[in-house]
Design a protein around this motif. Sequence first.
Motif, PDB file in Angstrom:
ATOM      1  N   GLU A 100      10.369  67.157  23.716  1.00  0.00           N
ATOM      2  CA  GLU A 100      11.656  67.324  24.399  1.00  0.00           C
ATOM      3  C   GLU A 100      12.822  67.408  23.434  1.00  0.00           C
ATOM      4  O   GLU A 100      13.763  68.159  23.653  1.00  0.00           O
ATOM      5  N   ASN A 101      12.769  66.651  22.325  1.00  0.00           N
ATOM      6  CA  ASN A 101      13.898  66.678  21.397  1.00  0.00           C
ATOM      7  C   ASN A 101      13.563  65.844  20.170  1.00  0.00           C
ATOM      8  O   ASN A 101      12.593  65.082  20.140  1.00  0.00           O
ATOM      9  N   ALA A 111      17.458  77.716  22.282  1.00  0.00           N
ATOM     10  CA  ALA A 111      18.510  77.809  21.262  1.00  0.00           C
ATOM     11  C   ALA A 111      18.454  76.633  20.299  1.00  0.00           C
ATOM     12  O   ALA A 111      18.789  76.771  19.125  1.00  0.00           O
ATOM     13  N   HIS A 112      18.020  75.472  20.782  1.00  0.00           N
ATOM     14  CA  HIS A 112      18.001  74.283  19.934  1.00  0.00           C
ATOM     15  C   HIS A 112      16.584  73.830  19.584  1.00  0.00           C
ATOM     16  O   HIS A 112      16.374  72.653  19.264  1.00  0.00           O
ATOM     17  N   ASP A 168      19.301  78.787  17.202  1.00  0.00           N
ATOM     18  CA  ASP A 168      20.525  79.590  17.243  1.00  0.00           C
ATOM     19  C   ASP A 168      21.217  79.693  15.896  1.00  0.00           C
ATOM     20  O   ASP A 168      22.309  80.242  15.797  1.00  0.00           O
ATOM     21  N   GLY A 169      20.586  79.168  14.838  1.00  0.00           N
ATOM     22  CA  GLY A 169      21.151  79.264  13.494  1.00  0.00           C
ATOM     23  C   GLY A 169      21.855  78.016  13.009  1.00  0.00           C
ATOM     24  O   GLY A 169      22.086  77.860  11.802  1.00  0.00           O
ATOM     25  N   HIS A 193      12.221  71.495  21.797  1.00  0.00           N
ATOM     26  CA  HIS A 193      13.433  71.131  22.546  1.00  0.00           C
ATOM     27  C   HIS A 193      13.263  71.377  24.049  1.00  0.00           C
ATOM     28  O   HIS A 193      14.218  71.407  24.797  1.00  0.00           O
ATOM     29  N   ASN A 194      12.052  71.580  24.461  1.00  0.00           N
ATOM     30  CA  ASN A 194      11.716  71.774  25.874  1.00  0.00           C
ATOM     31  C   ASN A 194      10.295  71.262  26.038  1.00  0.00           C
ATOM     32  O   ASN A 194       9.356  71.838  25.490  1.00  0.00           O
ATOM     33  N   LYS A 195      10.131  70.182  26.787  1.00  0.00           N
ATOM     34  CA  LYS A 195       8.828  69.520  26.871  1.00  0.00           C
ATOM     35  C   LYS A 195       7.729  70.414  27.431  1.00  0.00           C
ATOM     36  O   LYS A 195       6.531  70.157  27.229  1.00  0.00           O
ATOM     37  N   ASP A 196       8.117  71.478  28.139  1.00  0.00           N
ATOM     38  CA  ASP A 196       7.130  72.367  28.750  1.00  0.00           C
ATOM     39  C   ASP A 196       6.745  73.550  27.867  1.00  0.00           C
ATOM     40  O   ASP A 196       5.873  74.340  28.231  1.00  0.00           O
ATOM     41  N   ARG A 197       7.391  73.691  26.719  1.00  0.00           N
ATOM     42  CA  ARG A 197       7.154  74.845  25.856  1.00  0.00           C
ATOM     43  C   ARG A 197       6.505  74.430  24.541  1.00  0.00           C
ATOM     44  O   ARG A 197       6.549  73.254  24.150  1.00  0.00           O
TER      45      ARG A 197
END
Length: 358
Positions: free
Chosen positions: A44-45, A79-80, A105-106, A177-181
């Motif tokens: 998630e992060n 993006a993050h 996103d850079g 940054h996305n628990k499903d990805r």
Amino acid sequence: MHAAPIAGALGIFEHHSDVGAVLHSGSVEYDPAKRTYMIAGSGENMWFAADAFQFLWKEVSGDVTLTADIAFIGDGGEAHRKAVLMIRQSLDADSPYADVARHGDGLTSLQARDEKGVNTSEIQSAVKAPVRVRIAKRGDYFYIWVAGAGEELEFAGGSMRVPFHDPFYVGLGVCSHNKDRVEKAVFSNVDLAAGAPMEASAQRLYSTLETVPMSGDRRVVYVSPGRLSSPVWSSNDAIVFQSGSGMQKIAAAGGKPENLDKFGMAFSGPVATEKDLPLDGFRNFSPRIAPDGRSIAFLSAAQDQAGIPEDKDVMLRLLSTEDGKVRVLARFVGGKGTDPSWSPDSRRIAFVSYQWMR
């Protein structure tokens, strides 16, 4: 979490594992011919008080430098999403750490959790989407270098202090940054080197002009060899500071500074008002009241410091005039010449931090 030995070569690293809670297990593919590492990570992060990501690591001690080129695989990702060079005390999700994080996103930042279980903080580099990055540990301090394609690495400014004890972990990581990805990144031209402690005679002074909003996410405005000091906001969009060549002015968003005499104008900052600062075991000094009167920014050093300390560990702290609460916005090397200055809209604070390096 403890990792089991991994079958197959992992280049210069020893093991890999998921750190924290992830829905999808991560993976590492090492190409010995190209000497590249493709890391797939979920999570998630890597932020707040705990992290979730895939980590490729080696256990080391002492000072160390890790450098690599980073490229994300695939467009349209989060993006993050983060690809990081990390130095971490343990494999616990809430471990102290420092990393150089390249976002999808850079955005590229030096991030750190300076104690177990506390929230992460960061210093955002003025350079976006670098190709090559470096993190270096020198004692308790961590530093970041960045470079674009075909460019030499340059010190990106700022530093974070995170006390570690030997041994610890150094390596590469990816968080979706996305628990499903699951997101992927390739790390190439990876170099891991031990760093000898710096002798005082070999150190060179760098100065970083920084801003920090009330959220506490620091941002590099300008970095330069030598000593900068006395930042003052001349408007919401510009900061004046003292350099070896005299007074200079720079956009608060960053860029190239200009000599102040070109502007033919006077400048002033928010009025410095002496207020009662907390009696809390620190040497508190340089209070600056916000233009809206709601907060006081001030510096704090160890209680045993006499007068205004110079080139010492200090904290930039914020005192609310409404409820008396105090919180830390930044920790850095400074003191004399690094007095905080408020933006006219009371939303940000400018200060100078110092870094002593080779």
